[in-house]
Enzyme design. Sequence first.
Site, PDB file in Angstrom:
ATOM      1  N   ARG A  77      -6.684 -10.783 -10.335  1.00  0.00           N
ATOM      2  CA  ARG A  77      -8.023 -10.656  -9.748  1.00  0.00           C
ATOM      3  C   ARG A  77      -7.939  -9.866  -8.436  1.00  0.00           C
ATOM      4  O   ARG A  77      -7.106 -10.169  -7.571  1.00  0.00           O
ATOM      5  CB  ARG A  77      -8.548 -12.052  -9.487  1.00  0.00           C
ATOM      6  N   ILE A  78      -8.773  -8.878  -8.286  1.00  0.00           N
ATOM      7  CA  ILE A  78      -8.757  -8.035  -7.099  1.00  0.00           C
ATOM      8  C   ILE A  78      -9.757  -8.597  -6.090  1.00  0.00           C
ATOM      9  O   ILE A  78     -10.970  -8.630  -6.343  1.00  0.00           O
ATOM     10  CB  ILE A  78      -9.103  -6.582  -7.465  1.00  0.00           C
TER      11      ILE A  78
ATOM     12  N   PRO B  18     -11.815  -4.562  -3.845  1.00  0.00           N
ATOM     13  CA  PRO B  18     -11.424  -3.310  -4.501  1.00  0.00           C
ATOM     14  C   PRO B  18     -11.226  -2.152  -3.522  1.00  0.00           C
ATOM     15  O   PRO B  18     -10.420  -1.263  -3.784  1.00  0.00           O
ATOM     16  CB  PRO B  18     -12.608  -3.026  -5.444  1.00  0.00           C
ATOM     17  N   LYS B  19     -11.929  -2.194  -2.398  1.00  0.00           N
ATOM     18  CA  LYS B  19     -11.802  -1.089  -1.437  1.00  0.00           C
ATOM     19  C   LYS B  19     -10.449  -1.125  -0.738  1.00  0.00           C
ATOM     20  O   LYS B  19      -9.724  -0.118  -0.702  1.00  0.00           O
ATOM     21  CB  LYS B  19     -12.938  -1.155  -0.408  1.00  0.00           C
TER      22      LYS B  19
ATOM     23  N   GLU C 227       3.142  -3.665  -2.918  1.00  0.00           N
ATOM     24  CA  GLU C 227       4.361  -2.947  -3.266  1.00  0.00           C
ATOM     25  C   GLU C 227       4.327  -2.339  -4.661  1.00  0.00           C
ATOM     26  O   GLU C 227       5.173  -1.514  -5.007  1.00  0.00           O
ATOM     27  CB  GLU C 227       5.549  -3.909  -3.117  1.00  0.00           C
TER      28      GLU C 227
END
Length: 714
Positions: A585-586, A589-590, A662
């Site tokens: 889950r993000i 998003p920005k 990463e």
Amino acid sequence: MTATTTRAIGAPVDRLEGAEKVRGTALYAAEHPVDRPLHAHLLQAEIPLGRITGIDTSEAMAEPGVAGVLTHLNAPHLVPEQDAELTILQTPEVAFRDQIIGAVLAESPEAARRAAHLVHVDYEQREHDVDLHPARPDLVRPELVNGGFQTDTSEGDVDAALTSAAVTLDEVYTTPQEHNNPLEPHATIAVWTDGDLTLYDSTQGVHWVRDSIATIFGLDRERIHVVCPHTGGGFGCKGLPHAHVVLAAMAARQVAPRPVKLVLTRQQMFTVVGYRTGTLQRVRLGADPSGHLTAISHDAVSQTSRIKEFVEQTAVPTRTMYAAPNRRTTHRVAELDVPVPSWMRAPGECPGMFGLEVAMDEMAIACGLDPVEFRIRNEPDTDPDTGRPFSSRNLVACLREGAERFGWAQRDPRPRSTHDGRWLVGTGVAASTYPVLTMPGTHATIQARPDGRYRVLLGAADIGTGAWTALTQIAADALDVDISRVQLSIGDTDLPYASGAGGSTGITCWGSAIVDAARRLRDQLPEGEAVPDEGVEVTGALPDNPYAGQLAMHSFGAQFVEVRVHADTGEVRVPRMVGVFAAGRIVNPKTARSQLLGGMTMGLSMALHEHSVVDPRYGHVVNHDFAEYHIATNADVGEIEVRFVEEHDPYVNPMGTKGIGELGIVGTAAAIANAAHHATGVRVRDLPLTLDRFLTPELQVPAPRRGWGAQPGR
């Protein structure tokens, strides 16, 4: 595991601290106001190995504004038998070139730097050894490698499988020594007041700094206060404290109550704050006639300092990536007279996946298969390393979506098949992965106020990734309120303990503790019940994950790259990259896109430029500045597209998130090398891909390597 409801999470919220940074009011380590600071400039060893036999500070002390010179002759006593990197100035011994041997303190940084050149040091030099190669007879098998992973793994009969395989590959890949260079150099202000120490430090973990310094100085932790609301990038080099922090504290103790300010120069960033060790990797693959891998072997050699062991976990990602019944990974390390290597963005996964993913490209061609299809064909059903089911694994989805967005189907697979004038045009692909890690101990406190606002307190660090914003979003959803009602405080050891920003663990550890605190608050203060005048305060903690040890948890991605190589000059350009990632889950998003875009850019820099050159005569990195150590700039970067595959993973943590800091760098360099081969027909297995590699015909034939045996160091 119950997931939080979605409202703020998933929204592309602007950085909450953005205005402060734009206006210059966000305080970084060296900018905190302190009264009449003295400025420190490092004294560093001018020999690679030996001992100091004499120090003459008289000329330096005569300089106007100089307040003192700190050396091993007058340094405070530190607790012995602790971290050898940090217990500086306790003896006259020199373990590596540019090791800290003291500092000059002066009223201005200019005076300190000038006087440092007037300190005369005599040495007794001994023969040193800084030569990393796989044929060394003294390679060491470490007990564990970085991250606590097993040194070696073995399953099945790799040698027999390679002997009987229809298609085999046996190649050596190398990555050079590289150095972190965040925008903000390492900086520390140290202040002693009544025996208590305050550090304003540029760090990825205030509590990590506190704990290390407390141990070295033999102090109670409660007597050390570390402050760091903003960090100007770290990439791992600010994860653990380095010797300069100890030096600043030692110097300040001598001149207390005056503070001491220490800001490293760019050149010093190459000597005392860690680096990514060079790696030498032998990859052997075997496949049946249908292109299914039957054997995977990855042997890695790297270097460490004699005074402190750090072993890059280069072959660890190979254990998880592809299916094969026979598999083996090994790590060996050369103990050299060099500075201590340390974390650099995606240690292990970044260099290791260069070797594996270039080898996969070569093997796909040898099997007569498309590189995307070859990877999909060897997708495992369960984690090949542990046998556990994956909590989620969407590498195939990333490869397919990336191929569609990139236009992979229009690719002519023949090398040197596409020209644009004198430019040879090629395309390449590589996979990326990073484990879902956690670090223990994080706590978070939430204070509910009668005015409907909530204070969220924890000692997390924002190293420029957007943690200020993402944690506020997580807290807002956990509390079921708008983000405007949440006030976040981080970056201070007076706040509840938090693990550092490392290993892409921040959101998992910090966010989970916030969610736990919010649930405790709801237990104590049910929804709809008024907050008493005195408020309500609860503290939560990172909970144990009930699925740990049952499921394999990783993020995955696919990198697609277009490369152009000039037929006359060998110049390499990367006009286009597409990265598709499955990272749970993000939260934002920005900011997530920014992290992955930055990671891909750093991978491009790794592929084309970055290479720390060691002079074996003197044992130091000679290109230790931005004039000689090249890092990608805007002119090097073309179009980069970042996409996310929607992924629901309720097993990794209460938010369903995975680390992204990463993941973006992993695989980028391999995709560029593979695209360069497609463009030119020249297979480069050694980074960086400098233009000379495409101009010298003999480089198309693998250069002789110094005797890599069947099993290094055995």
